[in-house]
Motif scaffolding. Structure first.
Motif, PDB file in Angstrom:
ATOM      1  N   ASP A  47       0.853  -1.192   0.000  1.00  0.00           N
ATOM      2  CA  ASP A  47       0.000   0.000   0.000  1.00  0.00           C
ATOM      3  C   ASP A  47       0.890   1.244   0.000  1.00  0.00           C
ATOM      4  O   ASP A  47       1.497   1.589   1.012  1.00  0.00           O
ATOM      5  CB  ASP A  47      -0.921   0.003   1.230  1.00  0.00           C
ATOM      6  N   TYR A  48       0.927   1.944  -1.138  1.00  0.00           N
ATOM      7  CA  TYR A  48       1.887   3.022  -1.315  1.00  0.00           C
ATOM      8  C   TYR A  48       1.262   4.419  -1.333  1.00  0.00           C
ATOM      9  O   TYR A  48       2.002   5.414  -1.383  1.00  0.00           O
ATOM     10  CB  TYR A  48       2.666   2.815  -2.624  1.00  0.00           C
ATOM     11  N   LEU A  49      -0.033   4.517  -1.321  1.00  0.00           N
ATOM     12  CA  LEU A  49      -0.657   5.825  -1.470  1.00  0.00           C
ATOM     13  C   LEU A  49      -0.327   6.772  -0.330  1.00  0.00           C
ATOM     14  O   LEU A  49       0.003   7.938  -0.539  1.00  0.00           O
ATOM     15  CB  LEU A  49      -2.174   5.679  -1.609  1.00  0.00           C
ATOM     16  N   LYS A  50      -0.426   6.290   0.906  1.00  0.00           N
ATOM     17  CA  LYS A  50      -0.187   7.166   2.055  1.00  0.00           C
ATOM     18  C   LYS A  50       1.229   7.763   2.011  1.00  0.00           C
ATOM     19  O   LYS A  50       1.387   8.989   2.067  1.00  0.00           O
ATOM     20  CB  LYS A  50      -0.422   6.417   3.360  1.00  0.00           C
ATOM     21  N   PRO A  51       2.274   6.958   1.898  1.00  0.00           N
ATOM     22  CA  PRO A  51       3.612   7.563   1.845  1.00  0.00           C
ATOM     23  C   PRO A  51       3.831   8.408   0.599  1.00  0.00           C
ATOM     24  O   PRO A  51       4.559   9.409   0.642  1.00  0.00           O
ATOM     25  CB  PRO A  51       4.561   6.359   1.874  1.00  0.00           C
ATOM     26  N   ALA A  52       3.182   8.061  -0.514  1.00  0.00           N
ATOM     27  CA  ALA A  52       3.345   8.856  -1.727  1.00  0.00           C
ATOM     28  C   ALA A  52       2.721  10.235  -1.558  1.00  0.00           C
ATOM     29  O   ALA A  52       3.289  11.251  -1.974  1.00  0.00           O
ATOM     30  CB  ALA A  52       2.721   8.128  -2.914  1.00  0.00           C
ATOM     31  N   VAL A  53       1.537  10.282  -0.955  1.00  0.00           N
ATOM     32  CA  VAL A  53       0.886  11.571  -0.714  1.00  0.00           C
ATOM     33  C   VAL A  53       1.730  12.414   0.237  1.00  0.00           C
ATOM     34  O   VAL A  53       1.904  13.624   0.039  1.00  0.00           O
ATOM     35  CB  VAL A  53      -0.536  11.368  -0.154  1.00  0.00           C
ATOM     36  N   GLU A  54       2.268  11.784   1.261  1.00  0.00           N
ATOM     37  CA  GLU A  54       3.078  12.526   2.231  1.00  0.00           C
ATOM     38  C   GLU A  54       4.356  13.061   1.590  1.00  0.00           C
ATOM     39  O   GLU A  54       4.847  14.127   1.971  1.00  0.00           O
ATOM     40  CB  GLU A  54       3.404  11.621   3.414  1.00  0.00           C
ATOM     41  N   LYS A  55       4.872  12.350   0.595  1.00  0.00           N
ATOM     42  CA  LYS A  55       6.076  12.837  -0.083  1.00  0.00           C
ATOM     43  C   LYS A  55       5.747  14.038  -0.969  1.00  0.00           C
ATOM     44  O   LYS A  55       6.498  15.017  -1.021  1.00  0.00           O
ATOM     45  CB  LYS A  55       6.694  11.724  -0.928  1.00  0.00           C
ATOM     46  N   LEU A  56       4.595  13.972  -1.667  1.00  0.00           N
ATOM     47  CA  LEU A  56       4.250  15.008  -2.643  1.00  0.00           C
ATOM     48  C   LEU A  56       3.513  16.192  -2.038  1.00  0.00           C
ATOM     49  O   LEU A  56       3.439  17.257  -2.643  1.00  0.00           O
ATOM     50  CB  LEU A  56       3.380  14.407  -3.756  1.00  0.00           C
ATOM     51  N   GLY A  57       2.934  15.999  -0.864  1.00  0.00           N
ATOM     52  CA  GLY A  57       2.130  17.067  -0.263  1.00  0.00           C
ATOM     53  C   GLY A  57       1.900  16.821   1.212  1.00  0.00           C
ATOM     54  O   GLY A  57       2.840  16.606   1.974  1.00  0.00           O
ATOM     55  N   THR A  58       0.627  16.835   1.592  1.00  0.00           N
ATOM     56  CA  THR A  58       0.280  16.637   3.000  1.00  0.00           C
ATOM     57  C   THR A  58      -0.854  15.643   3.108  1.00  0.00           C
ATOM     58  O   THR A  58      -1.730  15.558   2.240  1.00  0.00           O
ATOM     59  CB  THR A  58      -0.173  17.963   3.646  1.00  0.00           C
ATOM     60  N   LEU A  59      -0.859  14.891   4.178  1.00  0.00           N
ATOM     61  CA  LEU A  59      -1.959  13.983   4.504  1.00  0.00           C
ATOM     62  C   LEU A  59      -2.637  14.542   5.750  1.00  0.00           C
ATOM     63  O   LEU A  59      -2.071  14.524   6.837  1.00  0.00           O
ATOM     64  CB  LEU A  59      -1.442  12.567   4.753  1.00  0.00           C
ATOM     65  N   ASP A  60      -3.834  15.070   5.582  1.00  0.00           N
ATOM     66  CA  ASP A  60      -4.527  15.752   6.679  1.00  0.00           C
ATOM     67  C   ASP A  60      -5.408  14.821   7.497  1.00  0.00           C
ATOM     68  O   ASP A  60      -5.782  15.148   8.625  1.00  0.00           O
ATOM     69  CB  ASP A  60      -5.390  16.895   6.115  1.00  0.00           C
ATOM     70  N   MET A  61      -5.776  13.689   6.920  1.00  0.00           N
ATOM     71  CA  MET A  61      -6.661  12.768   7.632  1.00  0.00           C
ATOM     72  C   MET A  61      -6.458  11.377   7.061  1.00  0.00           C
ATOM     73  O   MET A  61      -6.201  11.210   5.865  1.00  0.00           O
ATOM     74  CB  MET A  61      -8.122  13.209   7.468  1.00  0.00           C
ATOM     75  N   TRP A  62      -6.599  10.360   7.945  1.00  0.00           N
ATOM     76  CA  TRP A  62      -6.374   9.016   7.461  1.00  0.00           C
ATOM     77  C   TRP A  62      -7.427   8.047   7.972  1.00  0.00           C
ATOM     78  O   TRP A  62      -8.088   7.382   7.198  1.00  0.00           O
ATOM     79  CB  TRP A  62      -4.969   8.564   7.841  1.00  0.00           C
ATOM     80  N   LYS A  63      -7.622   7.976   9.278  1.00  0.00           N
ATOM     81  CA  LYS A  63      -8.514   6.955   9.825  1.00  0.00           C
ATOM     82  C   LYS A  63      -9.718   7.578  10.522  1.00  0.00           C
ATOM     83  O   LYS A  63      -9.586   8.543  11.278  1.00  0.00           O
ATOM     84  CB  LYS A  63      -7.760   6.056  10.801  1.00  0.00           C
TER      85      LYS A  63
END
Length: 414
Positions: free
Chosen positions: A266-282
């Protein structure tokens, strides 16, 4: 392959539904760009500027029924006989009503001066050139007054309204032939998963059909979005980053299905964090705990889970209101629930609020009852076709048959 950092992922505290939805809506910004379209092309679009009436509607007092226009001062009680002095069909304009006479009048026709009521034809009897009025009316009966619908220059449709057929009819009725609407929201989407195959193609070992992209595209189409599909993306960190960046470069919103959990693939979470910001997950709901929200190079991102039911539920509860606000809507962003009794027991509640696939229908006594689907598995897509809504089962609360719960009909969610 680049190091995705998956091994360092830790689980944040689950965010309550209301808090998650508030966060999303606070960050949703309406698209820029307005276009003016003829009424025939405005269905489903969101109004950007107010619609003001060009005329008074109705423009004059008119008859609400087929019958006879009279002056109530001429009524002498039941069975009053009056000569018929004129005939006024819709589209014509009558003369002032002569004292002591009646005017034959039809629905929509202007009420003649000096008349103050219309008697419906069902309580009248024509007799030669006269009419016998069996039941005299009160003054004002069966007359639609000028301006009782709208006054000239009155705002009749507010900005932020999604245009439905009744709005198009109203705009036409007040003389408006075109509307200023927000441009369509452009959404780029892709699916992640090496196991996915397009429908119609043969399946290989370990492969499944890519239903999620079709479900997600259907949900977006139903909201009037312009969808840009990037297809299926290889399950690698580099491919995920490249797809996210490409999607963000050509859309107002990026959406994905799958790859938002914490597995090694599952690569989406780390990819988003690399390219921008992850404001919410769970989020503390079931199904739907892993919902990713953030920004990629300044463009909003919503990552739905890979399980098909979870994708559908999270889209309806979170992505839909977010998209509606981005489209320019200001009201009606969240669904209006119904309340009805359940026809099942719920002895082992979850610690998360559950949105159970359910069907609301009348029982043998005509009382609305909520039935739940036999399986809670988030992989059973057929359960959504069986259902006509979601039953909201509160967290940590035992329920018994006959208890009332909220029900979200699909008509409020799609």
């Amino acid at each position: 392959m680049s190091d995705c950092g998956c091994s360092s992922i830790s689980g944040p505290k689950l965010k309550p539904l209301e808090e998650a939805l508030e966060l999303l809506l606070n960050l949703a910004k309406a698209v820029e760009g307005v276009e003016t379209l003829p009424l025939s092309e405005c269905l489903g679009r969101v109004l950007a500027e107010p619609v003001n009436s060009q005329v008074t509607v109705p423009p004059w007092d008119n008859s609400a029924m087929d019958g006879y226009a009279i002056n109530t001062a001429d009524m002498k009680g039941d069975g009053t006989r009056l000569p018929v002095s004129q005939r006024i069909p819709a589209g014509a304009s009558g003369d002032p009503l002569e004292p002591g006479t009646a005017a034959r009048i039809f629905t929509g026709a202007p009420v003649p001066p000096n008349a103050d009521a219309v008697v419906i034809q069902e309580v009248c009897e024509a007799d030669g050139d006269d009419v016998i009025i069996k039941q005299p009316p009160e003054a004002g009966a069966n007359i639609r007054r000028a301006g009782e619908d709208t006054e000239k220059d009155q705002q009749v449709i507010a900005p932020g309204t999604r245009i439905e057929p009744q709005h198009i009819g109203l705009a036409a009725a007040v003389g408006v032939g075109e509307l200023a609407v927000y441009r369509r929201l452009k959404v780029a989407l892709f699916s992640s998963g090496d196991e996915l195959v397009d429908p119609g193609q043969p399946l290989g070992p370990g492969q499944i059909y890519n239903s999620n992209e079709y479900t997600l595209k259907g949900l977006l189409d139903a909201l009037g979005c312009e969808v840009v599909s990037l297809g299926m993306v290889e399950d690698t960190f580099d491919a995920t980053c490249e797809a996210l960046s490409r999607a963000a470069g050509q859309a107002d919103l990026v959406m994905t299905s799958g790859g938002v959990s914490v597995g090694e693939e599952d690569y989406l979470k780390p990819a988003v964090e690399k390219l921008g910001t992850l404001d919410m997950w769970k989020i503390a709901i079931r199904p739907g705990k892993p919902l990713a929200f953030g920004h990629i190079e300044g463009v909003p991102f919503v990552g739905t889970p890979g399980n098909p039911v979870t994708l559908f539920v999270t889209f309806c509860l979170f992505a839909r209101p977010f998209i509606l606000k981005m489209q320019g809507m200001t009201e009606g962003l969240t669904p209006t629930p119904l309340r009805a009794a359940i026809d099942f027991d719920w002895p082992k509640p979850d610690k998360r609020r559950e949105f159970a696939r359910a069907r609301l229908q009348l029982d043998d006594q005509g009382v609305p009852r909520i039935s739940s689907y036999r399986s809670r598995s988030s992989g059973v897509l057929s359960s959504l076709a069986w259902s006509n809504g979601l039953a909201v089962l509160p967290e940590n609360q035992v329920l018994n048959k006959g208890d009332q719960v909220e029900f979200l009909p699909f008509s409020e969610l799609l």
